[in-house]
Scaffold this active site. Sequence first.
Site, PDB file in Angstrom:
ATOM      1  N   THR A 112      56.391 -30.673   7.258  1.00 14.28           N
ATOM      2  CA  THR A 112      57.375 -29.455   7.564  1.00 14.28           C
ATOM      3  C   THR A 112      57.540 -29.545   8.891  1.00 14.28           C
ATOM      4  O   THR A 112      56.429 -29.354   9.855  1.00 14.28           O
ATOM      5  CB  THR A 112      56.645 -28.321   7.020  1.00 14.28           C
ATOM      6  OG1 THR A 112      56.836 -28.593   5.651  1.00 14.28           O
ATOM      7  CG2 THR A 112      57.846 -26.988   7.384  1.00 14.28           C
ATOM      8  N   SER A 165      50.967 -26.686  -0.666  1.00 11.96           N
ATOM      9  CA  SER A 165      51.055 -26.348   0.603  1.00 11.96           C
ATOM     10  C   SER A 165      49.717 -26.568   1.362  1.00 11.96           C
ATOM     11  O   SER A 165      48.449 -26.351   0.962  1.00 11.96           O
ATOM     12  CB  SER A 165      51.571 -25.026   0.799  1.00 11.96           C
ATOM     13  OG  SER A 165      51.518 -24.465   2.040  1.00 11.96           O
ATOM     14  N   HIS A 224      64.121 -23.864   5.206  1.00 14.34           N
ATOM     15  CA  HIS A 224      62.955 -23.172   4.723  1.00 14.34           C
ATOM     16  C   HIS A 224      63.183 -21.870   4.092  1.00 14.34           C
ATOM     17  O   HIS A 224      62.551 -20.675   4.029  1.00 14.34           O
ATOM     18  CB  HIS A 224      62.125 -22.628   6.184  1.00 14.34           C
ATOM     19  CG  HIS A 224      60.661 -22.712   5.869  1.00 14.34           C
ATOM     20  ND1 HIS A 224      60.043 -23.623   6.314  1.00 14.34           N
ATOM     21  CD2 HIS A 224      59.697 -21.888   5.498  1.00 14.34           C
ATOM     22  CE1 HIS A 224      58.745 -23.488   6.241  1.00 14.34           C
ATOM     23  NE2 HIS A 224      58.667 -22.330   5.486  1.00 14.34           N
ATOM     24  N   LYS A 257      60.522 -32.776   6.094  1.00 13.03           N
ATOM     25  CA  LYS A 257      61.143 -31.578   5.449  1.00 13.03           C
ATOM     26  C   LYS A 257      61.613 -30.396   6.421  1.00 13.03           C
ATOM     27  O   LYS A 257      60.633 -30.116   7.400  1.00 13.03           O
ATOM     28  CB  LYS A 257      60.276 -30.806   4.482  1.00 13.03           C
ATOM     29  CG  LYS A 257      60.776 -29.467   3.887  1.00 13.03           C
ATOM     30  CD  LYS A 257      59.763 -28.725   2.821  1.00 13.03           C
ATOM     31  CE  LYS A 257      60.337 -27.587   2.232  1.00 13.03           C
ATOM     32  NZ  LYS A 257      60.348 -26.385   3.145  1.00 13.03           N
ATOM     33  N   TYR A 296      51.606 -28.863   7.367  1.00 13.38           N
ATOM     34  CA  TYR A 296      51.993 -28.162   8.473  1.00 13.38           C
ATOM     35  C   TYR A 296      51.243 -28.651   9.887  1.00 13.38           C
ATOM     36  O   TYR A 296      49.975 -29.009   9.581  1.00 13.38           O
ATOM     37  CB  TYR A 296      51.496 -26.562   8.653  1.00 13.38           C
ATOM     38  CG  TYR A 296      52.550 -25.844   7.874  1.00 13.38           C
ATOM     39  CD1 TYR A 296      53.845 -25.782   8.146  1.00 13.38           C
ATOM     40  CD2 TYR A 296      52.150 -24.984   6.517  1.00 13.38           C
ATOM     41  CE1 TYR A 296      54.844 -24.986   7.507  1.00 13.38           C
ATOM     42  CE2 TYR A 296      53.040 -24.443   6.190  1.00 13.38           C
ATOM     43  CZ  TYR A 296      54.500 -24.491   6.312  1.00 13.38           C
ATOM     44  OH  TYR A 296      55.232 -23.586   5.444  1.00 13.38           O
TER      45      TYR A 296
END
Length: 374
Positions: free
Chosen positions: A170, A122, A271, A247, A144
Site C-alpha cells: 500500500t 493487513s 483507500h 495498491k 505497510y
Amino acid sequence: MSETALSTPDVPLGEPPAPAGLADFADLARAVLPPEVWDFVDGGSGAETTLVANRRALDRVGVLPRVLRGVPTPRTDARLLGATHALPVAVAPMAYQRLLHPDGEIALAGAAGAAGIPYVASTLSSAPIEEIAAAGGTVWFQLYWLRDRGLVTDLLDRAQAAGCAALVLTVDVPILGRRLRDVRNSFAIPPHVLAANLPAGRDDLAHAATPGVSAVAAHTGEVFAPAVTWADLDWLRERTPVPLVVKGVLDPRDAVRAAESGADAVVVSNHGGRQLDGAPASAAALPAVVEAVAGRCEVLLDSGVRGGVDVLRALALGAHGVLVGRPMLWALAAGGRAGAETALSLLAGEFRDALALAGCADPGEARDLRTTVE
C-alpha cells in the site's frame, strides 16, 4: 389486484429480513456495532467528498449489454495474478477485524477461502498472519512500509513462510488521512484488539484514548514510514518471490512506473475515501490507468464496490478484477463467518446475473463491453 397479492411476507417481530443483496448488510452491521466502531469503518477523511464520489462514479457508469449471444449460465471464474479464482474478486485488506466480531480475520479469511477467492491480510490485522493463512484458501499479504526496516523484513519472511501467494504494497499512506469522525469520537482501539503482526507493545499508542485525537492516526504516525520511494519498491521487488501488487495508484504515470519496476498488478484505489479528500473516485481514474499500462500488468479496482453489477462495471472499464472492502466487514459484524459466507454467495449470484444480463459468457467477455457515463 387482490389484497393477498399486495400483502408482504410475514417477518417475525424484532427480526430484520434476511439480506437480499450485498449492500443490505450495512444496516445489519450498524444495528449491532458501537457507534464509534461504525464510524471508524464507515467514515472517510476530511469532508468525505471522495468517499461519496466513489459510489457516485460507479453509479454513473452505464454498461451496454450485448444481445442474441446465446449465452448459457455464465462462468464467473477468472485469473488473477496467475491463478484461477471463483470470481474476479478479492477481499480487500482491512485492519483490526476483531473490532467487528471476535473471530475477526480468521472468520473472514475462512469465508473467502470457502468462496474460492483471495483474502488480503493487513499488516494491522488483529490475528497473526500465520493463523490467517492457516484458515484456508488463497491469502495475499498487504504491507505497510514501516519505519523499522528490520520489522519490514521480518514481516516479509513471515508472510512467505506462511505461504502467502502475493504481496500487496500500500503506497497511499505517507500519513493517515484526517478522519474527522475518529477525531470527534476520540477513537482508540480497545485493549483486547491488538495489531497482532507487530511486536508486543508496538501498538500501545493505538489504545491510548486522548480527547480530540484519533489514536489510530497517532499510532500509524509513529510506526509508518512517511517517505517511501521507488527505490524501496525496487528493493521489495528484488526480495519478493511472489507476485507483487502496488495498491493506491490513481495517476497513470505512477501505474506505468510501477509496471516498469516489476509490479504484477496495480490497484486503482483512493483507500476507500480515507486518505486524500478531493482525490478522484477510483472508478473515474480507472480507464486512464488501464490505457496507460497497456497490458504490462494487471489492473484491479478498489473503493466503492457494493455488488455484482459494480464488478461488471469495473471489468467493462478495463479492470481485471476488484477488491471488495466495507461490505465484508458489515457481513462479518452481522454474522461472523456465516454472515461473510452469505455475503460472498450473494455477490457471486449478483455477478452471475449481471454477466447473463449483459450477454457475457464469462468475465473475459465483460472486459469487451462498452460503457457510457451518465
